[in-house]
Motif scaffolding. Structure first.
Motif, PDB file in Angstrom:
ATOM      1  N   TYR A 154       0.816  -1.206   0.000  1.00  0.00           N
ATOM      2  CA  TYR A 154       0.000   0.000   0.000  1.00  0.00           C
ATOM      3  C   TYR A 154       0.860   1.271   0.000  1.00  0.00           C
ATOM      4  O   TYR A 154       2.054   1.257   0.312  1.00  0.00           O
ATOM      5  CB  TYR A 154      -0.910   0.030   1.233  1.00  0.00           C
ATOM      6  CG  TYR A 154      -0.159   0.239   2.538  1.00  0.00           C
ATOM      7  CD1 TYR A 154       0.031   1.512   3.065  1.00  0.00           C
ATOM      8  CD2 TYR A 154       0.387  -0.839   3.240  1.00  0.00           C
ATOM      9  CE1 TYR A 154       0.724   1.710   4.252  1.00  0.00           C
ATOM     10  CE2 TYR A 154       1.085  -0.657   4.418  1.00  0.00           C
ATOM     11  CZ  TYR A 154       1.242   0.623   4.930  1.00  0.00           C
ATOM     12  OH  TYR A 154       1.950   0.815   6.099  1.00  0.00           O
ATOM     13  N   GLY A 155       0.217   2.359  -0.385  1.00  0.00           N
ATOM     14  CA  GLY A 155       0.815   3.686  -0.274  1.00  0.00           C
ATOM     15  C   GLY A 155      -0.236   4.632   0.276  1.00  0.00           C
ATOM     16  O   GLY A 155      -1.434   4.443   0.057  1.00  0.00           O
ATOM     17  N   ILE A 156       0.198   5.658   1.006  1.00  0.00           N
ATOM     18  CA  ILE A 156      -0.743   6.599   1.622  1.00  0.00           C
ATOM     19  C   ILE A 156      -0.354   8.031   1.290  1.00  0.00           C
ATOM     20  O   ILE A 156       0.799   8.435   1.499  1.00  0.00           O
ATOM     21  CB  ILE A 156      -0.796   6.419   3.150  1.00  0.00           C
ATOM     22  CG1 ILE A 156      -1.382   5.054   3.518  1.00  0.00           C
ATOM     23  CG2 ILE A 156      -1.619   7.529   3.797  1.00  0.00           C
ATOM     24  CD1 ILE A 156      -1.441   4.806   5.010  1.00  0.00           C
ATOM     25  N   LEU A 157      -1.322   8.783   0.777  1.00  0.00           N
ATOM     26  CA  LEU A 157      -1.203  10.233   0.644  1.00  0.00           C
ATOM     27  C   LEU A 157      -2.094  10.829   1.725  1.00  0.00           C
ATOM     28  O   LEU A 157      -3.322  10.717   1.673  1.00  0.00           O
ATOM     29  CB  LEU A 157      -1.658  10.697  -0.742  1.00  0.00           C
ATOM     30  CG  LEU A 157      -1.610  12.209  -0.979  1.00  0.00           C
ATOM     31  CD1 LEU A 157      -0.168  12.712  -0.971  1.00  0.00           C
ATOM     32  CD2 LEU A 157      -2.283  12.580  -2.293  1.00  0.00           C
ATOM     33  N   ALA A 158      -1.463  11.447   2.726  1.00  0.00           N
ATOM     34  CA  ALA A 158      -2.198  11.992   3.868  1.00  0.00           C
ATOM     35  C   ALA A 158      -2.262  13.517   3.725  1.00  0.00           C
ATOM     36  O   ALA A 158      -1.232  14.183   3.646  1.00  0.00           O
ATOM     37  CB  ALA A 158      -1.506  11.611   5.173  1.00  0.00           C
ATOM     38  N   PRO A 185       4.371  -1.376   3.071  1.00  0.00           N
ATOM     39  CA  PRO A 185       4.307  -0.105   2.333  1.00  0.00           C
ATOM     40  C   PRO A 185       5.085  -0.176   1.026  1.00  0.00           C
ATOM     41  O   PRO A 185       6.191  -0.722   0.970  1.00  0.00           O
ATOM     42  CB  PRO A 185       4.926   0.905   3.300  1.00  0.00           C
ATOM     43  CG  PRO A 185       5.793   0.086   4.209  1.00  0.00           C
ATOM     44  CD  PRO A 185       5.129  -1.251   4.329  1.00  0.00           C
ATOM     45  N   LEU A 186       4.502   0.364  -0.034  1.00  0.00           N
ATOM     46  CA  LEU A 186       5.204   0.498  -1.311  1.00  0.00           C
ATOM     47  C   LEU A 186       6.263   1.584  -1.226  1.00  0.00           C
ATOM     48  O   LEU A 186       7.287   1.534  -1.911  1.00  0.00           O
ATOM     49  CB  LEU A 186       4.208   0.839  -2.420  1.00  0.00           C
ATOM     50  CG  LEU A 186       3.218  -0.263  -2.801  1.00  0.00           C
ATOM     51  CD1 LEU A 186       2.034   0.325  -3.554  1.00  0.00           C
ATOM     52  CD2 LEU A 186       3.914  -1.324  -3.646  1.00  0.00           C
ATOM     53  N   PHE A 187       6.010   2.586  -0.399  1.00  0.00           N
ATOM     54  CA  PHE A 187       6.926   3.697  -0.158  1.00  0.00           C
ATOM     55  C   PHE A 187       6.468   4.382   1.116  1.00  0.00           C
ATOM     56  O   PHE A 187       5.378   4.093   1.635  1.00  0.00           O
ATOM     57  CB  PHE A 187       6.942   4.689  -1.332  1.00  0.00           C
ATOM     58  CG  PHE A 187       5.585   5.015  -1.877  1.00  0.00           C
ATOM     59  CD1 PHE A 187       4.762   5.958  -1.261  1.00  0.00           C
ATOM     60  CD2 PHE A 187       5.111   4.363  -3.008  1.00  0.00           C
ATOM     61  CE1 PHE A 187       3.506   6.248  -1.744  1.00  0.00           C
ATOM     62  CE2 PHE A 187       3.845   4.652  -3.503  1.00  0.00           C
ATOM     63  CZ  PHE A 187       3.036   5.595  -2.873  1.00  0.00           C
ATOM     64  N   ASP A 188       7.273   5.258   1.642  1.00  0.00           N
ATOM     65  CA  ASP A 188       6.910   5.928   2.884  1.00  0.00           C
ATOM     66  C   ASP A 188       5.707   6.846   2.683  1.00  0.00           C
ATOM     67  O   ASP A 188       5.508   7.414   1.601  1.00  0.00           O
ATOM     68  CB  ASP A 188       8.094   6.748   3.409  1.00  0.00           C
ATOM     69  CG  ASP A 188       9.174   5.861   3.994  1.00  0.00           C
ATOM     70  OD1 ASP A 188       8.934   4.658   4.148  1.00  0.00           O
ATOM     71  OD2 ASP A 188      10.275   6.374   4.289  1.00  0.00           O
ATOM     72  N   ARG A 189       4.942   7.018   3.733  1.00  0.00           N
ATOM     73  CA  ARG A 189       3.748   7.872   3.698  1.00  0.00           C
ATOM     74  C   ARG A 189       4.118   9.286   3.235  1.00  0.00           C
ATOM     75  O   ARG A 189       5.106   9.861   3.671  1.00  0.00           O
ATOM     76  CB  ARG A 189       3.141   7.934   5.097  1.00  0.00           C
ATOM     77  CG  ARG A 189       1.869   8.759   5.208  1.00  0.00           C
ATOM     78  CD  ARG A 189       1.351   8.770   6.643  1.00  0.00           C
ATOM     79  NE  ARG A 189       2.256   9.443   7.567  1.00  0.00           N
ATOM     80  CZ  ARG A 189       2.934   8.839   8.538  1.00  0.00           C
ATOM     81  NH1 ARG A 189       2.812   7.535   8.716  1.00  0.00           N
ATOM     82  NH2 ARG A 189       3.743   9.508   9.329  1.00  0.00           N
ATOM     83  N   VAL A 190       3.322   9.829   2.327  1.00  0.00           N
ATOM     84  CA  VAL A 190       3.525  11.191   1.835  1.00  0.00           C
ATOM     85  C   VAL A 190       2.519  12.098   2.529  1.00  0.00           C
ATOM     86  O   VAL A 190       1.302  11.890   2.412  1.00  0.00           O
ATOM     87  CB  VAL A 190       3.348  11.277   0.304  1.00  0.00           C
ATOM     88  CG1 VAL A 190       3.500  12.716  -0.174  1.00  0.00           C
ATOM     89  CG2 VAL A 190       4.366  10.379  -0.394  1.00  0.00           C
ATOM     90  N   GLU A 191       3.004  13.085   3.252  1.00  0.00           N
ATOM     91  CA  GLU A 191       2.131  14.014   3.963  1.00  0.00           C
ATOM     92  C   GLU A 191       2.121  15.359   3.249  1.00  0.00           C
ATOM     93  O   GLU A 191       3.167  15.858   2.831  1.00  0.00           O
ATOM     94  CB  GLU A 191       2.592  14.177   5.413  1.00  0.00           C
ATOM     95  CG  GLU A 191       2.510  12.871   6.213  1.00  0.00           C
ATOM     96  CD  GLU A 191       2.894  13.049   7.663  1.00  0.00           C
ATOM     97  OE1 GLU A 191       3.505  14.096   7.990  1.00  0.00           O
ATOM     98  OE2 GLU A 191       2.597  12.155   8.489  1.00  0.00           O
TER      99      GLU A 191
END
Length: 478
Positions: A154-158, A185-191
């Motif tokens: 998964y990846g997260i755009l917060a 995670p596919l990559f670190d969370r992007v805030e």
């Protein structure tokens, strides 16, 4: 309905087995099976085959099997911005080839999530760290306890606003829950702070990489500043890997010499000298401090399948000449800034990840923070010395407490940095126990997940999660 179908299938299977078991008994006693029993066995076997085919088809049509290559994009929005970004994200995914499915979190079930292999979440935070209204039911029902999501990436755009204390709280809670559920995670969370365009381009960069495309135009063109290529030097002559260059850029306006260790340089490349066509920006970790008088990069020359240099790396390492103008925008990357205090710091990296580590070390040494442990890996000790001379010089001067260099093509056992961490497990526990932080810079494929797994094996999942939550475990991986 699903439970009833399962019970019916089980009953049919048991009946089929019973009849066939009777036939086997007839054969074992040398008796000829009765015709009715033969007919019953045949009918039941045919019924079981039909039922199995129907059930399999039904599961596939209902999506009960795991997605094959597709990417699920889930949005949770209060004002509609996250929904808009989810649709844009789907466009990037589609351009790369994978199938994209977009749905709101109010329509997301745990069953659908368990069937997914890759999910991109675009979620906002509202109020005092609350989930958007459309996500409140999912948070209440699904996120109370971990699920079994070990096959999910998964990846997260917060999305959030730093004026509020609970910045990106829902995105962070979602990230922690997914990790506790075994997802990767596919990559670190992007805030994203208040719609920051640089962070959104960073998200687009990650999504394009996951989707297999680099040809998408940026959602918003960076407000580039004009710099010039001042120096380009090959760092690894004779290497069996791709050529790596030290690139130095100087601004036309000296006031642009302003960034912190850990920040990112967004480069606006050209396909050739004089070509002003718009090309998607490329991101590089900055390897220097403003006090150096130039922005240093470590760029590995990448190549397309036909052998031509990559757009970004080709521009910086081959097409642009020394003295040519270079479009640059520095993006703040607070998640990888050096700690303000003098806590012990373990810096781990490989390849061009030396760039981020080098800047952090420069910042630490400038403040007199000398409790630094570096674990760095490359291929060969003689050919792949990407600024290793700096590391050795700082180590000799006492600026680095411990230096572990790992050469993968020369080692027989511990070939990679994660292997070296396992060997030094006791020292690592003491280092972290003394309040030490862990910073990782380099390859997202292989190194970063390998290091994370080693840390969790050595320290435990809970301890590593606590390090992340307290800001003591940070990564700049790509």
């Amino acid at each position: 309905m699903k439970a009833l179908a399962g019970q019916a299938g089980l009953c049919l299977l048991l009946a089929t087995l019973a009849v066939w078991f009777g036939l086997l008994q007839d054969f074992s006693t040398m008796q000829a099976p009765a015709l009715p029993r033969l007919m019953a066995a045949g009918v039941l076997l045919l019924a079981w085959m039909i039922f199995t085919a129907f059930a399999t088809r039904h599961r596939a049509s209902a999506g009960d099997v795991r997605d094959a290559g597709g990417i699920l994009i889930v949005h949770a929005s209060q004002t509609g911005f996250a929904t808009e970004l989810a649709v844009r994200t789907a466009g990037v995914v589609h351009a790369g080839g994978p199938r994209a499915e977009v749905r709101g979190m109010d329509a997301l079930t745990t069953d659908r999530l368990e069937r997914a292999t890759r999910v991109l979440f675009v979620v906002s935070t509202t109020g005092e760290g609350d989930a958007p209204d459309m996500a409140s039911l999912f948070r209440e029902r699904a996120m109370r306890a971990p699920l079994a999501l070990h096959g999910l990436s998964y990846g997260i755009l917060a999305l959030g606003d730093r004026d509020y204390d609970d910045f990106c709280a829902f995105g962070r809670d979602l990230d922690q829950w997914l990790h506790a559920s075994g997802a990767t995670p596919l990559f670190d969370r992007v805030e994203v702070d208040n719609g920051d365009e640089g962070s959104l381009r960073h998200w687009q960069h990650h999504v394009a990489h996951v989707s297999g495309t680099t040809a998408m135009a940026d959602w918003s063109r960076p407000a580039y500043r004009r710099w010039r290529l001042a120096e380009r030097r090959l760092l690894n002559p004779g290497s069996v890997g791709g050529q790596c260059y030290h690139v130095a850029l100087v601004p036309e306006d000296e006031s642009d010499l302003a960034w912190e260790a850990g920040d990112i340089a967004e480069i606006g490349p050209r396909r050739a000298r004089g070509d002003e066509s718009v090309v998607p920006q490329r991101e590089y970790s900055i390897a220097s401090l403003p006090a150096d008088g130039a922005l240093h990069l470590v760029v590995r020359q990448m190549h397309a399948e036909d052998g031509t240099p990559g757009v970004g790396s080709g521009w910086l390492t081959a097409h642009a000449a020394v003295g040519d103008p270079i479009d640059v925008r520095v993006r703040r990357n607070e998640g990888f800034h050096a700690p303000a205090d003098d806590r012990p710091l373990l810096l781990i990296g490989n390849g061009t990840g030396i760039a981020g580590l080098r800047a952090l070390l420069k910042a630490r040494l400038a403040k007199g923070h000398l409790r630094n442990w570096v674990v760095y890996g490359e291929r060969h000790a003689r050919a792949d010395r990407l600024h290793v001379d700096d590391l050795e010089r700082w180590y000799e001067a006492g600026g680095i407490e411990r230096l572990d260099l790992v050469w993968s093509r020369e080692a027989r056992g511990a070939r990679y940095v994660q292997d070296r961490l396992r060997i030094a497990a006791d020292a690592l526990r003491r280092f972290v126990g003394e309040g030490g932080g862990v910073y990782v810079c380099g390859s997202l494929a292989g190194m970063a997940p390998g290091v994370d797994r080693a840390l969790r094996d050595i320290l435990g999942d809970a301890a590593v999660s606590d390090l992340g939550a307290s800001g003591r475990y940070r990564r700049d991986v790509y």
